[in-house]
Structure formats: C-alpha cells, structure tokens
Design a protein around this motif. Structure first.
Motif, short mmCIF file in Angstrom:
data_model
loop_
_atom_site.label_atom_id
_atom_site.label_comp_id
_atom_site.label_asym_id
_atom_site.label_seq_id
_atom_site.Cartn_x
_atom_site.Cartn_y
_atom_site.Cartn_z
N MET A 175 -32.94 -5.56 -19.73
CA MET A 175 -33.01 -6.33 -20.96
C MET A 175 -32.46 -7.73 -20.83
SD MET A 175 -34.46 -4.37 -23.06
CE MET A 175 -34.15 -5.03 -24.67
N ARG A 176 -32.09 -8.15 -19.60
CA ARG A 176 -31.44 -9.46 -19.50
C ARG A 176 -32.39 -10.58 -19.95
NH1 ARG A 176 -27.69 -10.02 -14.52
NH2 ARG A 176 -26.54 -8.59 -15.80
N VAL A 177 -33.59 -10.61 -19.36
CA VAL A 177 -34.51 -11.70 -19.70
C VAL A 177 -35.09 -11.59 -21.11
CG1 VAL A 177 -36.67 -12.77 -19.05
CG2 VAL A 177 -35.01 -12.19 -17.31
N PRO A 178 -35.54 -10.40 -21.54
CA PRO A 178 -36.02 -10.35 -22.92
C PRO A 178 -34.96 -10.72 -23.94
CG PRO A 178 -36.76 -8.44 -21.74
CD PRO A 178 -35.80 -9.14 -20.85
N LEU A 179 -33.71 -10.38 -23.64
CA LEU A 179 -32.66 -10.73 -24.59
C LEU A 179 -32.49 -12.23 -24.71
CD1 LEU A 179 -29.62 -8.36 -24.38
CD2 LEU A 179 -31.04 -8.93 -26.30
N ILE A 180 -32.68 -12.96 -23.61
CA ILE A 180 -32.58 -14.41 -23.71
C ILE A 180 -33.63 -14.94 -24.68
CG2 ILE A 180 -32.78 -16.56 -22.44
CD1 ILE A 180 -31.86 -15.14 -19.98
N ILE A 181 -34.85 -14.41 -24.53
CA ILE A 181 -35.93 -14.87 -25.40
C ILE A 181 -35.65 -14.51 -26.84
CG2 ILE A 181 -38.40 -14.70 -25.81
CD1 ILE A 181 -38.70 -13.93 -22.88
N VAL A 182 -35.27 -13.24 -27.06
CA VAL A 182 -35.08 -12.78 -28.44
C VAL A 182 -33.92 -13.51 -29.10
CG1 VAL A 182 -34.40 -10.80 -29.79
CG2 VAL A 182 -36.13 -10.55 -28.08
N ASN A 183 -32.86 -13.73 -28.35
CA ASN A 183 -31.71 -14.42 -28.92
C ASN A 183 -32.05 -15.84 -29.28
OD1 ASN A 183 -29.84 -12.38 -28.98
ND2 ASN A 183 -29.11 -12.76 -26.92
N SER A 184 -32.79 -16.52 -28.40
CA SER A 184 -33.18 -17.90 -28.72
C SER A 184 -34.03 -17.94 -29.98
CB SER A 184 -33.93 -18.52 -27.56
OG SER A 184 -33.43 -18.13 -26.35
N ALA A 185 -34.98 -17.00 -30.07
CA ALA A 185 -35.82 -16.96 -31.27
C ALA A 185 -34.97 -16.73 -32.51
CB ALA A 185 -36.86 -15.85 -31.13
N CYS A 186 -33.99 -15.82 -32.40
CA CYS A 186 -33.11 -15.54 -33.55
C CYS A 186 -32.35 -16.78 -33.95
CB CYS A 186 -32.11 -14.44 -33.20
SG CYS A 186 -32.67 -12.84 -33.67
N ILE A 187 -31.82 -17.50 -32.97
CA ILE A 187 -31.03 -18.69 -33.29
C ILE A 187 -31.89 -19.71 -34.01
CG2 ILE A 187 -29.83 -20.64 -32.25
CD1 ILE A 187 -28.88 -18.73 -30.09
N VAL A 188 -33.09 -19.94 -33.47
CA VAL A 188 -33.96 -20.94 -34.09
C VAL A 188 -34.31 -20.54 -35.51
CG1 VAL A 188 -36.27 -21.90 -33.97
CG2 VAL A 188 -34.87 -21.83 -31.94
#
Lengths: 82, 308
Positions: free
Chosen positions: A63-76
């Motif tokens: 989940m390391r890479v998907p979490l980066i994507i999901v977290n960035s989306a959440c922040i935005v």
C-alpha cells in the motif's frame, strides 16, 4: 451513530496510514515485531503473532504507493472543499 | 437427506478446504439447474438472448408498412445487433468485477426454503442436522438444502429493516426522508465492518475453511430477521414486548450461528462434540463464540434507538 460510507472510507485510509508509518528498523525490531522475528516454527501452524507480522509487512509493501496517491487526493480535496 | 452424500461431502471438504467454485459450469451441476426455466423460447441460458433478438424482428411484422423501406429495415437490424453486442461486452466485463455467476447461486431459493429458513432462524432448537449437502464438490443450491446460506433473506431483511425503522421513527414524530438514507448507510457500514473484522480474525487464526466472503455476508445478514421481529413487536405491544422478543431472537440467532459455524470452522472431531485439546482448537472455539456473541450485540445496538 450516523455512519456514512464516507466515514468508512475515512476509517480505512486512517488505519492504512497508521500501519504504513510503522518503521521497520527504528520501531518494529525494537519491540520484537521485526520481519525476521515472525518465522518461528515451520509447522503448519504459523500462530497469531506471525500472521500479524506478515500482515503488517505486506500492507506496508503493497500500500505504499497507492497511499501516496490517495493521501495527496485527500489533501487537495480537503483544502478545496473543507 | 442422503446420508452417503453427506458423508462423502465431509471427506471432500477435508481434502479441499480452499475455495471451490460455486458455479464451475454454466448453470450449475447438470441435471439440477439453479433456477427453473420459465422462458418460452426453450431451455438454456440462451433463452433470454433469443427472446430479445426475436423481439425487434417480431415488432417489424405488425408495423410492416413502416418497415417496407429496406433502408430502415437494415438500420433496425444493425441497431439491434449493435445493442446485443454491447450488452454482451458489458456482461463480460461486469463479470470480472462482480462475480455474477457466483451470486446467482445465492439467490436460487424458493418459497419452501425461505419459510423453513425463517423458522430455523427464530426457533433453531428442533433442527437436527446442520450439514450442507454437496453434489460432486459443488454445494447444492439453497432450494434443495435448507442449511445452505443464501443472500435472499439477508437482502430482503435489510430492506425491510430500513422500512420498519422509518415506520418506527414515524410513530415517534421523528421521521424525515433523509433519515431513511442515514439508517440505511449506518446499517450497511456496520455490516461491512463486521464482515471485514470476521475476515481479519479468520485470517489471523489461520482457519482452513471453505467459507467465502459472500457466505460471511449471508450469515451476518441473518440477524436482520430477529431485529425486524423485535421492532415490530415493540411497535405493536410496547417496550416490554420489544425486550422479550429481542431476547428470544438474540438467543435464537446465537444458537443458530454456533451450530452453523461449528461445522465450518472447527475440525471434524471437535464439531461432533468430542472435547479436543490443543491451543488451536481452543482458539477456534473462542472465535466461533465471539462471532456468535457479536450478533446479539449488533441486534441491540441497531434497534434500541427505534423504540423509546
């Protein structure tokens, strides 16, 4: 009591983040949960602790890479829409 | 009940504990289709498609004056073939994400099965044999075996629970249409969380079982029947009736879950009632107990705010 599906997604993201921040050398090895300490006997019964360690390690790897994507989306999204 | 089939089913279960396909062939085992065929175009799964393709052409016959123009005839035939191609593509791709053929197995029920199963859910004390019958390693469809899990009762129970919750809120003048959606999503979230927690605990205890995720969803959905009985009794007869009927249904679903899960989770010797020592069997016993004990807790948690 008023749970929505959105709270479920939030819970999932927070839990996965919590598992992902457990560092291998600085923390897990110190408390005896390192990657090499899970493989006890080689019988057909891995035991609960070995299963938990396996789960933590696989979640961190997968989940390391998907979490980066999901977290960035959440922040935005949270910055834009509150 | 065929004794030899159950016995061989037991041995086959032990040999192949991993997931088995519920629907390896197109329509289930030969000779016993999942659903009774009621289409007029003839037996088989192609009946539906044949009906639909015969449809546009049959519509051409009454309106013959309209379609005497060959161009529009050609356009209509081309359009219908395009539509059926698109439908096949959608079906094929949808089957990759949601296993529709496996889901069909869980909805192959009939009235007798539903009646018997509801009776067992409310009064499981007289039911003797709890094993699922197998037929050549494929579990028999629910309409032929009352012990097989199905998804019809949980789905209907969920929808009825939402409607009854709306009714209960209406009698207390607390109703608004958004509350129906809130109730539905809350109950759904609790259901999903329960299934995920059970899956996680099954993984941690390394139980070699053939319970699929949909089976767990079905078992978790059976508690809605008890909840509906409790809430309706509370609406009709007051708070005492609610507590009494909820107590009865909680005990019933506890016994039901223990008797059903005992055969699936525990090893064969322990399932037959003999005391098997060993840490692993003890852990499995605790797991069965806690899954069964979680049902009454959820039943109370999801209904107490409806009866004031």
């Amino acid at each position: 009591m008023a749970f929505t599906l959105y709270t479920l997604i939030q819970t999932a993201i927070l839990c996965t983040n919590a598992i992902a921040v457990l560092h291998e050398e600085r923390f897990l090895s110190k408390i005896g949960w390192g990657a090499d300490q899970g493989v006890g006997g080689f019988g057909d019964d891995p035991g609960v602790k070995a299963q938990i360690l396996n789960l933590v390690r696989s979640v961190r790897t997968v989940m390391r890479v998907p979490l980066i994507i999901v977290n960035s989306a959440c922040i935005v999204l949270l910055m834009l829409f509150g | 009940m065929d004794y030899t089939a159950a016995q061989s089913g037991f041995r086959q279960r032990k040999l192949q504990p991993n997931m088995r396909l519920r629907n390896s062939s197109v329509d289930g085992p030969d000779g016993s289709q999942l659903f009774d065929d009621t289409s007029a175009a003839g037996p088989g799964a192609q009946g539906v498609y044949r009906n639909q393709q015969a449809g546009p052409q049959a519509a051409g016959l009454p309106g013959q004056s309209f379609l005497s123009d060959p161009m529009s005839n050609l356009a209509m035939v081309y359009g219908s073939s395009l539509a059926s191609q698109g439908r096949e593509m959608v079906d094929k791709n949808l089957d990759r994400f949601i296993p529709i053929s496996k889901l069909k197995y869980y909805f192959a029920v009939d009235t007798v099965y539903v009646g018997k199963k509801l009776g067992i859910l409310v009064f499981p004390y007289m039911h003797e044999s709890w094993e699922v019958c197998y037929q050549q390693d494929i579990p028999v469809a629910p309409r032929f075996d009352v012990n097989a899990p199905d998804l019809y009762i949980p789905t209907m129970g969920f929808i009825t629970y939402i409607l009854v919750a709306g009714l209960a809120l209406g009698t207390q003048d607390r109703f608004s249409p958004e509350l129906l959606g809130v109730q539905a999503s809350s109950a759904l979230v609790w259901l999903i969380m329960e299934v995920l927690v059970v899956l996680l605990s099954l993984y941690l205890v390394t139980v070699n079982t053939d319970l699929t995720t949909i089976d767990l969803l079905a078992f978790s959905g059976y508690k809605y029947v008890g909840m509906i009985v409790g809430v309706v009794a509370g609406l009709l007869f007051g708070k005492t009736a609610y507590y009494l009927s909820l107590l009865w249904c909680c005990a019933a679903i506890f016994v039901f879950m223990i008797r059903t899960l005992r055969l699936k989770l525990l090893s064969e010797a322990a399932a037959e009632g003999k005391l098997v020592r060993g840490a692993r069997n003890q852990l499995r016993m605790y797991l069965t107990m806690s899954i069964a004990a979680a049902q009454p807790i959820f039943m109370y948690w999801l209904t107490y705010h409806l009866i004031r």
